[in-house]
Design a protein around this motif. Sequence first.
Motif, mmCIF file in Angstrom:
data_model
loop_
_atom_site.group_PDB
_atom_site.id
_atom_site.type_symbol
_atom_site.label_atom_id
_atom_site.label_comp_id
_atom_site.label_asym_id
_atom_site.label_seq_id
_atom_site.Cartn_x
_atom_site.Cartn_y
_atom_site.Cartn_z
ATOM 1 N N LYS A 267 0.853 -1.193 0.000
ATOM 2 C CA LYS A 267 0.000 0.000 0.000
ATOM 3 C C LYS A 267 0.881 1.233 0.000
ATOM 4 C CE LYS A 267 -4.125 -1.871 2.081
ATOM 5 N NZ LYS A 267 -5.226 -1.615 2.967
ATOM 6 N N ASP A 268 0.566 2.172 -0.869
ATOM 7 C CA ASP A 268 1.363 3.399 -0.890
ATOM 8 C C ASP A 268 0.495 4.641 -0.746
ATOM 9 O OD1 ASP A 268 0.211 3.365 -3.391
ATOM 10 O OD2 ASP A 268 2.050 3.798 -4.474
ATOM 11 N N ASP B 228 -8.200 2.031 -1.348
ATOM 12 C CA ASP B 228 -7.573 0.907 -0.654
ATOM 13 C C ASP B 228 -6.367 1.388 0.153
ATOM 14 O OD1 ASP B 228 -7.285 -1.756 0.176
ATOM 15 O OD2 ASP B 228 -5.842 -2.168 -1.424
ATOM 16 N N ALA B 229 -6.557 2.487 0.869
ATOM 17 C CA ALA B 229 -5.479 3.140 1.606
ATOM 18 C C ALA B 229 -5.454 2.731 3.066
ATOM 19 C CB ALA B 229 -5.655 4.657 1.520
ATOM 20 N N THR C 275 1.356 8.828 -1.793
ATOM 21 C CA THR C 275 0.203 9.732 -1.823
ATOM 22 C C THR C 275 -0.451 9.750 -0.450
ATOM 23 O OG1 THR C 275 -0.209 9.179 -4.145
ATOM 24 C CG2 THR C 275 -2.005 10.253 -2.942
ATOM 25 N N ILE C 276 -0.710 10.957 0.048
ATOM 26 C CA ILE C 276 -1.399 11.098 1.329
ATOM 27 C C ILE C 276 -2.562 12.067 1.155
ATOM 28 C CG2 ILE C 276 -1.252 11.896 3.722
ATOM 29 C CD1 ILE C 276 1.689 11.031 3.712
ATOM 30 N N ASP D 177 -10.476 10.022 -8.971
ATOM 31 C CA ASP D 177 -10.056 9.548 -10.299
ATOM 32 C C ASP D 177 -9.266 10.611 -11.052
ATOM 33 O OD1 ASP D 177 -11.144 7.061 -9.874
ATOM 34 O OD2 ASP D 177 -12.919 7.391 -11.135
ATOM 35 N N GLY D 178 -9.518 11.874 -10.782
ATOM 36 C CA GLY D 178 -8.788 12.957 -11.427
ATOM 37 C C GLY D 178 -7.316 13.009 -11.042
ATOM 38 N N PHE D 179 -6.932 12.326 -9.973
ATOM 39 C CA PHE D 179 -5.536 12.307 -9.528
ATOM 40 C C PHE D 179 -4.752 11.127 -10.111
ATOM 41 C CE2 PHE D 179 -7.756 14.495 -5.962
ATOM 42 C CZ PHE D 179 -7.181 15.736 -6.136
ATOM 43 N N HIS D 180 -5.427 10.198 -10.755
ATOM 44 C CA HIS D 180 -4.793 9.031 -11.394
ATOM 45 C C HIS D 180 -3.927 8.234 -10.416
ATOM 46 C CE1 HIS D 180 -6.326 10.614 -15.120
ATOM 47 N NE2 HIS D 180 -5.743 11.774 -14.860
ATOM 48 N N ILE D 181 -4.504 7.915 -9.282
ATOM 49 C CA ILE D 181 -3.821 7.107 -8.272
ATOM 50 C C ILE D 181 -4.093 5.646 -8.590
ATOM 51 C CG2 ILE D 181 -3.732 6.514 -5.821
ATOM 52 C CD1 ILE D 181 -4.798 9.394 -5.322
#
Length: 189
Positions: free
Chosen positions: A16-17, A41-42, A92-93, A169-173
């Motif tokens: 997990k990142d 899924d964080a 990513t946080i 979704d706009g952040f493309h994670i």
Amino acid sequence: STAGAGNTSDTNDPGKDVLVVYFSATGTTKGVAKKIANITDADLYEIEAAQEYTSDDLNYNDPDSRTSVEQNDPTVRPKIGSDKISLDGYSTIFIGYPIWHGQEPRIMDTFVENHKFAGITVIPFCTSGSSSIGSSGKNLADHAGSGNWLDGKRFSGSVSEDELRNWIDGFHIKEKSKEDTKSMPKVRI
């Protein structure tokens, strides 16, 4: 998975990142944070005040209430009571908080000043019935002094998962485990 008062681990789950960090005095921000963690899924980490905020503390109409006094003094740094967390391994946080007197609660300043965000994309989000996110995200970025801070967004406590998903979704994670699997070469032995 969750990190926080009930978890003494200071490292994230393997694979997990993405981490969702939040402070919630009344439960509103916590609800939004849990939805974001579910969608991405964080890991989830709750900033808890060493001295819990009471309903009297949260009385914005009382100039002598704890929140009024804290918010009127930009140097106040309330102590954090939850277990410490390491940000190592997170790329990513999402960082969430309520809006108090038009700004982030001072305990958020305590948190960001005590962590290094170098190499991490940080996405602020806040909850409020009417106030915008205003300059609170920029304030946090300035206090943090590191990290790639993106523009955040305000949500109501009743925001739908679909609305959050569209924003995220706009952040493309991508989930680290799926991304890593796709990039691994396939070898036949």
